[in-house]
Design a protein around this motif. Sequence first.
Motif, short mmCIF file in Angstrom:
data_model
loop_
_atom_site.label_atom_id
_atom_site.label_comp_id
_atom_site.label_asym_id
_atom_site.label_seq_id
_atom_site.Cartn_x
_atom_site.Cartn_y
_atom_site.Cartn_z
N GLY A 135 24.77 21.27 -61.75
CA GLY A 135 25.10 20.34 -60.68
C GLY A 135 24.39 20.62 -59.38
O GLY A 135 24.42 19.79 -58.47
N SER B 120 35.12 17.03 -60.72
CA SER B 120 35.50 17.36 -62.08
C SER B 120 37.01 17.36 -62.22
O SER B 120 37.73 17.80 -61.33
CB SER B 120 34.94 18.74 -62.46
OG SER B 120 35.50 19.17 -63.68
N ARG C 252 26.08 16.33 -63.27
CA ARG C 252 26.16 16.67 -64.69
C ARG C 252 24.83 17.17 -65.24
O ARG C 252 24.68 17.32 -66.45
CB ARG C 252 26.62 15.44 -65.48
CG ARG C 252 28.05 15.02 -65.14
CD ARG C 252 28.52 13.89 -66.01
NE ARG C 252 29.92 13.59 -65.78
CZ ARG C 252 30.59 12.63 -66.40
NH1 ARG C 252 29.99 11.89 -67.30
NH2 ARG C 252 31.87 12.41 -66.13
#
Length: 236
Positions: free
Chosen positions: A90, A56, A145
């Motif tokens: 996740g 991320s 995601r």
Amino acid sequence: MDRNVILFIVLTAAVLIGWDAFVIGPQREAIRAARAAEAAAAPKVESPEGGIAGVSLSPVTLTVEEALTKAPGRVKIDTPSLVGSINLAGGRIDDLSLKNYRETIDPNSAMIRLLSPDDTEHGHYVEQGFVAVQDGASGGVRTERVTWSAPAGATLSPGSPVVMTARAGDLTFTKTYSVDADFMFTVKQAVRNDGATEARIAPYGLVVQRGIPDGAGKQPILHEGPVAVVGDKLYE
């Protein structure tokens, strides 16, 4: 000093210098050139929607406590040696501390924290997952995601594995976490395609750390640079 000893030292130094200059040196340069050529020839692979799967780029703004409560849900980890949780966002392990080790000699001081959520100052987490693209579908699926589900009240502990699932389109992803009484985690992953079209799926595994942890300079040896295993090759 005896002349023979001096002669021995000089000859030994000459052999070592010559060996490095004419044997080891060319081999080292050949290896570097081969690696550079291999890297240049390797296809550039991007995960769906750009970026690197599992990593991320969101700004760091939260404390550990805030990040832990922000998650959509967590599966507790409780062993004789470890305590923490798995983030259902996740399906990553991003909360882990050592029960039997403290930050100071004070037995009431904080436990040593090994892992912390991504959006904290020193985010450090472990993640395994898949990047998947189905024929005819736009974009793709990255399991980092996806929000995973787990049995209500589940706790990962020795002898009590936890099965987590996530669904994206026609694909169902499964992770089975298990842990021993010490520090060893085992993660088994599976994918089921319930659709009529084929899916191209690639697994990945990441250990991500933001910045340099506090106190890292106290260690005499630190690794510098990235480490990756691609196929059966180690790159460092």
